[in-house]
Motif scaffolding. Structure first.
Motif, mmCIF file in Angstrom:
data_model
loop_
_atom_site.group_PDB
_atom_site.id
_atom_site.type_symbol
_atom_site.label_atom_id
_atom_site.label_comp_id
_atom_site.label_asym_id
_atom_site.label_seq_id
_atom_site.Cartn_x
_atom_site.Cartn_y
_atom_site.Cartn_z
ATOM 1 N N ALA A 1 0.825 -1.210 0.000
ATOM 2 C CA ALA A 1 0.000 0.000 0.000
ATOM 3 C C ALA A 1 0.857 1.258 0.000
ATOM 4 O O ALA A 1 0.596 2.213 -0.758
ATOM 5 C CB ALA A 1 -0.934 -0.016 1.206
ATOM 6 N N VAL A 2 1.896 1.275 0.847
ATOM 7 C CA VAL A 2 2.747 2.458 0.948
ATOM 8 C C VAL A 2 3.604 2.618 -0.299
ATOM 9 O O VAL A 2 3.746 3.718 -0.843
ATOM 10 C CB VAL A 2 3.628 2.357 2.214
ATOM 11 N N THR A 3 4.188 1.515 -0.769
ATOM 12 C CA THR A 3 5.092 1.576 -1.924
ATOM 13 C C THR A 3 4.372 2.011 -3.182
ATOM 14 O O THR A 3 4.903 2.796 -3.984
ATOM 15 C CB THR A 3 5.750 0.201 -2.151
ATOM 16 N N HIS A 4 3.151 1.528 -3.360
ATOM 17 C CA HIS A 4 2.458 1.740 -4.631
ATOM 18 C C HIS A 4 1.262 2.682 -4.534
ATOM 19 O O HIS A 4 0.499 2.813 -5.498
ATOM 20 C CB HIS A 4 2.019 0.387 -5.205
ATOM 21 N N ASP A 5 1.117 3.369 -3.384
ATOM 22 C CA ASP A 5 0.059 4.372 -3.230
ATOM 23 C C ASP A 5 -1.300 3.787 -3.622
ATOM 24 O O ASP A 5 -2.039 4.333 -4.443
ATOM 25 C CB ASP A 5 0.383 5.596 -4.080
ATOM 26 N N THR A 6 -1.596 2.667 -3.013
ATOM 27 C CA THR A 6 -2.796 1.903 -3.343
ATOM 28 C C THR A 6 -3.437 1.391 -2.060
ATOM 29 O O THR A 6 -2.742 1.057 -1.104
ATOM 30 C CB THR A 6 -2.420 0.693 -4.238
ATOM 31 N N LEU A 7 -4.764 1.333 -2.026
ATOM 32 C CA LEU A 7 -5.457 0.711 -0.912
ATOM 33 C C LEU A 7 -5.630 -0.777 -1.185
ATOM 34 O O LEU A 7 -5.934 -1.176 -2.322
ATOM 35 C CB LEU A 7 -6.836 1.338 -0.690
ATOM 36 N N VAL A 8 -5.451 -1.585 -0.155
ATOM 37 C CA VAL A 8 -5.684 -3.026 -0.271
ATOM 38 C C VAL A 8 -6.653 -3.452 0.820
ATOM 39 O O VAL A 8 -6.494 -3.080 1.988
ATOM 40 C CB VAL A 8 -4.380 -3.837 -0.166
#
Length: 607
Positions: free
Chosen positions: A159-166
């Motif tokens: 989530a942090v590395t790819h600016d994505t919610l999981v």
């Protein structure tokens, strides 16, 4: 626990990397406080800097009268929910053979419908809104749809590395998740309650929760990617074929998935009926439960008793059985797998009727950008536990009985998996929806030799090994001591970063392209216009060829033709293997070659 489940338990070597070391009890971080339509919630900040909310309930407890019914939405909670730790596992046998839990014991609870959310910390201006909202990825764990849990997977770093919610979902497993018997139906039931697809419906309700609540975390409810591995990949494919799931997701990734499913007759009928049910059909399970309760002495007397019971008596008896009593049936009838248990039932309401591949061919599915993939050595995960292939020196150190046969059988088993779970589906989807279907094969196999065992040969690019590469943890968990070395670390970490970049870019745009940074080899869509057209990307380190597109593909017919010509098989082995292939691909006839075996008295090769 059957050997197949023990093999699936080795997924612990890939997913246990998600578990953080033992740390003090989590403490709520007020920076994570959010106000959702479901209620006010607070979580924790993970070691990777992500905001995480764990153990969030998304459905009413499926217990009592709600056992074997569609999940019911949960009313908003009143007080602030402290979502600090994963919720209970759903009922199953322990997943990891490396744990200190008895593999024959029953763990978990029926009250298990929770989810975990991982998000990068919001910018100083606050949680993203509007066009600034982030893509959402919903993870569906594997484990044969019979074991596993969402809490095993920590998606903080991704989530942090790819600016994505999981979001990682729990769903009911095994007999609790998929069980269809008409005696359970009452006048209050709807078609969903009668479907038997309760695990699938749990996933659908979880996706509805995401649609309604993810915006409060900064996620975009109009950009949701479902992704899962093994049984989770199979569930992704089922959701593509599920009318009530349509509109709840916008992209799909099936990692080592397939089309394991059952018809209504297979799910319900006696195993010796004219239209036979499976070994674990609802009637066979009921009969064994009657024997276990000492109401009947054997299967035949149990069958007679069951057929004389009223629907109300049957319903009451089934719902009175404890989780331990229900799970005992899996051991008593033996050989509980996705082929013998009706996991995903093609009943027409939750999952479309008919063979899944035929539905894809007709375009009767939710058409969204999709990634389908497999691992080059899928079958080795299962074969390495099989005493027919492996023996143990001093009862501990694994040794191959016949290296040539091991590689041969792994090759055909893994390619059959690729054909069924990737290539045959991709061919049909590409014809229907155009260049929005992508495929991959994971080839990483740089394990060291330990105590005289060549782990590259024994394990290779086995089932489940791609998971930590996607997650970005650069670890294989408790198996690091066996599979990780100083020599393979740089390549492993680089490949992990690249795979995560592709996954995130696909979630963001619907195309993996050149990854999030635009600096990777172009992963193009499946191309069926020529024999040499690029079809899938190979994931490997630079040492073994790096990232590259491949034109190779596998279908049942091509696999059968190769098998017929393969000198590594005796005629008897060849015909036995063709029979297995025919059973796995009933839609195709080379698999007609099985009749050739009979006609020629095993003299199959006439070239």
């Amino acid at each position: 626990m059957p050997r197949q489940l023990a093999a699936l338990a080795l997924l612990g070597l890939a997913v246990a990397c998600a578990r953080e070391p033992e740390i003090p009890a989590p403490v709520a971080d007020l920076a994570t406080e959010r106000v959702l339509p479901a209620g006010r919630i607070v979580g924790v900040t993970s070691a990777d800097g992500a905001h995480a909310w764990r153990g969030v309930p998304f459905a009413q407890q499926p217990v009592g009268e709600l056992r074997w019914r569609a999940p019911r939405a949960l009313p908003p909670w009143q007080d602030t929910l402290e979502a600090l730790a994963p919720g209970s596992e759903c009922v199953h046998f322990p997943m990891s053979f490396m744990s200190d839990r008895d593999p024959e014991s029953v763990v978990g609870s029926e009250d298990c419908l929770t989810l975990n959310v991982f998000a990068p910390p919001p910018p100083p201006a606050g949680v993203a809104v509007g066009d600034a909202r982030l893509p959402v990825m919903v993870w569906i764990h594997g484990g044969g749809n019979m074991m596993g849990e969402s809490g095993t997977y920590d998606w903080s770093r991704f989530a942090v590395t790819h600016d994505t919610l999981v979001v990682a979902l729990n769903y009911r497993l095994g007999l609790f998740g998929w069980f269809r018997h008409e005696a359970l139906w009452t006048g209050d039931d709807d078609a969903f309650d009668r479907s038997g697809n309760f695990g699938t419906l749990d996933l659908i309700l979880g996706l509805r929760w995401v649609r309604d609540n993810i915006g409060a975390f900064g996620g975009d409810p109009d950009n949701v990617t479902i992704f899962g591995e093994s049984a989770g990949g199979n569930d992704v494919i089922a959701l593509l074929l599920s009318p009530p799931a349509k509109g709840l997701f916008h992209r799909a990734i099936a990692q080592s998935g397939g089309t394991w499913s059952a018809s209504v007759t297979e799910a319900e009928n006696w195993s010796d009926a004219d239209e036979p049910g499976r070994k674990f059909s609802s009637r066979e399970v009921l009969a064994q439960l009657l024997v276990d309760a000492e109401i009947a002495s054997d299967r035949e007397s149990a069958r007679a008793h069951a057929e004389a019971m009223t629907a109300e008596a049957t319903r009451t008896f089934l719902r009175s059985r404890s989780p331990d009593q229900l799970m005992a049936v899996l051991n008593e009838l033996g050989d509980a797998t996705m082929d013998t248990l009706p996991l995903t039932i093609r009943e027409g309401t939750v999952v479309r009727e008919g063979q899944m591949i035929d539905r894809f061919a007709r375009g009767d599915y939710t058409r969204v950008p999709t990634i389908l993939g497999s691992n080059r050595d899928e079958s080795k995960l299962f074969m390495m536990f099989d005493p027919e292939h492996v023996w143990k020196l001093f009862g501990l150190l694994p040794r191959l009985r016949d290296p040539v046969r091991y590689e041969r059988d792994a090759e055909y088993g893994s390619d059959a998996w690729k054909a069924a779970g990737v290539d045959e589906i991709a061919i049909e989807m590409r014809r229907v929806q155009g260049p929005s279907v992508f495929a991959y094969r994971f080839d990483w196999d740089e394990q060291p030799t330990r105590w005289g065992t060549d782990l590259t040969r024994l394990v290779g690019a086995a089932h489940g090994l791609e998971i930590p590469f996607v997650m970005g943890v650069a670890s294989l968990g408790p198996m690091d001591a066996l599979l990780v070395s100083k020599e393979n670390t740089p390549g492993r970490e680089q490949l992990s970063a690249r795979m995560g970049s592709y996954w995130a870019q696909f979630a963001r745009s619907g195309e993996p392209g050149r990854g999030s940074g635009g600096d990777l080899p172009h992963w193009t869509a499946w191309d069926d216009f020529g024999e040499d057209s690029p079809r899938f990307i190979v994931f490997d380190t630079e040492r073994d060829g790096g990232l590259r597109m491949s034109a190779d593909f596998v279908t049942a017919q091509r696999l059968a033709a190769r098998l017929v010509r393969d000198d590594r098989f005796s005629d008897t082995e060849r015909c036995e293997s063709l029979a297995v292939l025919a059973e796995s691909f009933p839609r195709y006839a080379p698999v007609q070659t099985t009749s050739v075996c009979e006609e020629l008295g095993l003299a199959l090769r006439t070239d």
